[in-house]
Structure formats: structure tokens, C-alpha cells
Design a protein around this motif. Structure first.
Motif, PDB file in Angstrom:
ATOM      1  N   LYS A 242       8.074   1.044   3.495  1.00  0.00           N
ATOM      2  CA  LYS A 242       7.876  -0.116   2.783  1.00  0.00           C
ATOM      3  C   LYS A 242       9.242  -0.738   2.594  1.00  0.00           C
ATOM      4  O   LYS A 242       8.999  -1.741   2.322  1.00  0.00           O
ATOM      5  CB  LYS A 242       7.226   0.656   1.687  1.00  0.00           C
ATOM      6  CG  LYS A 242       6.860  -0.363   0.706  1.00  0.00           C
ATOM      7  CD  LYS A 242       6.154   0.201  -0.720  1.00  0.00           C
ATOM      8  CE  LYS A 242       5.532  -0.689  -1.305  1.00  0.00           C
ATOM      9  NZ  LYS A 242       4.587  -0.094  -2.475  1.00  0.00           N
TER      10      LYS A 242
ATOM     11  N   ARG B 111      10.176  -2.936   5.414  1.00  0.00           N
ATOM     12  CA  ARG B 111       9.303  -4.006   5.276  1.00  0.00           C
ATOM     13  C   ARG B 111       9.672  -5.090   4.295  1.00  0.00           C
ATOM     14  O   ARG B 111       9.872  -6.375   4.676  1.00  0.00           O
ATOM     15  CB  ARG B 111       7.941  -3.615   5.409  1.00  0.00           C
ATOM     16  CG  ARG B 111       6.739  -4.931   5.154  1.00  0.00           C
ATOM     17  CD  ARG B 111       5.440  -4.460   4.746  1.00  0.00           C
ATOM     18  NE  ARG B 111       5.134  -3.685   3.550  1.00  0.00           N
ATOM     19  CZ  ARG B 111       4.889  -4.343   2.333  1.00  0.00           C
ATOM     20  NH1 ARG B 111       5.185  -5.499   2.107  1.00  0.00           N
ATOM     21  NH2 ARG B 111       4.685  -3.426   1.360  1.00  0.00           N
ATOM     22  N   LYS B 112      10.087  -4.693   3.227  1.00  0.00           N
ATOM     23  CA  LYS B 112      10.431  -5.524   2.050  1.00  0.00           C
ATOM     24  C   LYS B 112      11.651  -6.057   2.296  1.00  0.00           C
ATOM     25  O   LYS B 112      12.019  -7.365   2.067  1.00  0.00           O
ATOM     26  CB  LYS B 112      10.255  -4.871   1.011  1.00  0.00           C
ATOM     27  CG  LYS B 112       9.156  -4.555   0.273  1.00  0.00           C
ATOM     28  CD  LYS B 112       8.930  -4.029  -1.015  1.00  0.00           C
ATOM     29  CE  LYS B 112       7.608  -3.905  -1.457  1.00  0.00           C
ATOM     30  NZ  LYS B 112       7.305  -3.959  -2.933  1.00  0.00           N
TER      31      LYS B 112
ATOM     32  N   LEU C  57       2.403  -6.803   4.286  1.00  0.00           N
ATOM     33  CA  LEU C  57       1.590  -5.931   5.077  1.00  0.00           C
ATOM     34  C   LEU C  57       0.853  -6.633   5.996  1.00  0.00           C
ATOM     35  O   LEU C  57       0.800  -6.061   7.351  1.00  0.00           O
ATOM     36  CB  LEU C  57       0.624  -5.141   4.308  1.00  0.00           C
ATOM     37  CG  LEU C  57       1.146  -3.696   3.428  1.00  0.00           C
ATOM     38  CD1 LEU C  57       0.068  -3.012   2.595  1.00  0.00           C
ATOM     39  CD2 LEU C  57       1.554  -2.939   4.605  1.00  0.00           C
TER      40      LEU C  57
ATOM     41  N   SER D 109      -0.398   0.518   5.214  1.00  0.00           N
ATOM     42  CA  SER D 109      -0.577   0.885   3.803  1.00  0.00           C
ATOM     43  C   SER D 109      -0.612   2.491   3.475  1.00  0.00           C
ATOM     44  O   SER D 109       0.098   3.038   2.622  1.00  0.00           O
ATOM     45  CB  SER D 109      -1.662   0.052   3.016  1.00  0.00           C
ATOM     46  OG  SER D 109      -1.749   0.584   1.500  1.00  0.00           O
TER      47      SER D 109
ATOM     48  N   GLU E 204       2.892   3.751   4.448  1.00  0.00           N
ATOM     49  CA  GLU E 204       3.849   3.570   3.408  1.00  0.00           C
ATOM     50  C   GLU E 204       3.743   4.666   2.333  1.00  0.00           C
ATOM     51  O   GLU E 204       4.543   4.781   1.602  1.00  0.00           O
ATOM     52  CB  GLU E 204       3.733   2.198   3.009  1.00  0.00           C
ATOM     53  CG  GLU E 204       4.469   1.091   4.011  1.00  0.00           C
ATOM     54  CD  GLU E 204       4.206  -0.431   3.390  1.00  0.00           C
ATOM     55  OE1 GLU E 204       4.762  -1.213   4.189  1.00  0.00           O
ATOM     56  OE2 GLU E 204       3.779  -0.528   2.284  1.00  0.00           O
ATOM     57  N   ASN E 205       2.486   4.669   1.750  1.00  0.00           N
ATOM     58  CA  ASN E 205       2.215   5.691   0.726  1.00  0.00           C
ATOM     59  C   ASN E 205       2.031   7.147   1.035  1.00  0.00           C
ATOM     60  O   ASN E 205       1.623   7.795   0.386  1.00  0.00           O
ATOM     61  CB  ASN E 205       1.064   4.779  -0.044  1.00  0.00           C
ATOM     62  CG  ASN E 205       1.206   3.649  -0.761  1.00  0.00           C
ATOM     63  OD1 ASN E 205       2.198   3.590  -1.485  1.00  0.00           O
ATOM     64  ND2 ASN E 205       0.204   2.708  -0.498  1.00  0.00           N
TER      65      ASN E 205
END
Length: 101
Positions: A6, A9-10, A16, A31, A34-35
Motif C-alpha cells: 500500500k 502504491r500510494k 488499487l 486490497s 495490502e491489508n
């Protein structure tokens, strides 16, 4: 330790959906990665690492140490290792540089 999917990516200012299209992985799966609700397979880790131009170890959240003297790199598996490895396990010299990528 938490993976850096994440964060990276940011840093690239991608959603996403955009990352999903670029690496050809469904956005709901990304997702979950990432989590940390789901773990990627090794080939998926490698594909993501290649896309972000980082090592798989870094992407997984590990810290990388590099010896300033001999140039060898090694993975630290916990933050406590940063204190434990003040000296290089290969050449015995210090100090070490802790890499972010």
C-alpha cells in the motif's frame, strides 16, 4: 511486520484499480494483500517487487542491512536485529547502512 504494498502504491500515486491493471491482479485481491488478509504467492511477490523496483524482502516489510566495507547485504527479520547486527556478519566491521529498498 507489515508489508509495503500500500505504501509503495500510494508513493506512485496509483489507485488499487490502476495498480491492478498494471500488474494484472484483481483489485480486490490486491486490497486483501495490502491489508494482509491474504498472502501472495512467491511469483506474485516477485511481480509486485519488479513493478515497484524493490526487493521481495523489502516489499514484505523486512529491513535490509548493507555493510559499508564489504558491500554484502542481508535481511533483518525484526527491528531488534538492527541492534544485534551492529557488526557485519560477513567481514566483522561496522557500521552498517540500513537500506529502505
Amino acid at each position: 511486520m507489515k508489508n509495503r504494498i500500500k505504501e509503495l502504491r500510494k508513493d506512485k500515486k496509483l489507485t488499487l484499480v490502476e495498480l491492478s491493471k498494471k500488474v494484472q491482479i484483481p483489485n480486490n485481491t490486491l486490497s486483501q494483500y495490502e491489508n494482509e488478509k491474504r498472502k501472495p504467492k512467491l511469483e506474485t511477490w516477485q511481480a509486485l517487487a519488479n513493478f515497484f523496483n524493490v526487493s521481495v524482502e523489502y516489499l514484505k516489510g523486512y529491513l535490509i542491512a548493507e555493510c559499508r566495507w564489504c558491500g554484502n547485504k542481508f535481511v533483518l527479520t525484526s527491528d531488534k536485529d538492527k541492534d544485534r547486527y551492529f557488526y557485519c556478519p560477513y567481514c566483522g566491521r561496522s557500521p552498517l547502512t540500513f537500506k529502505t529498498k
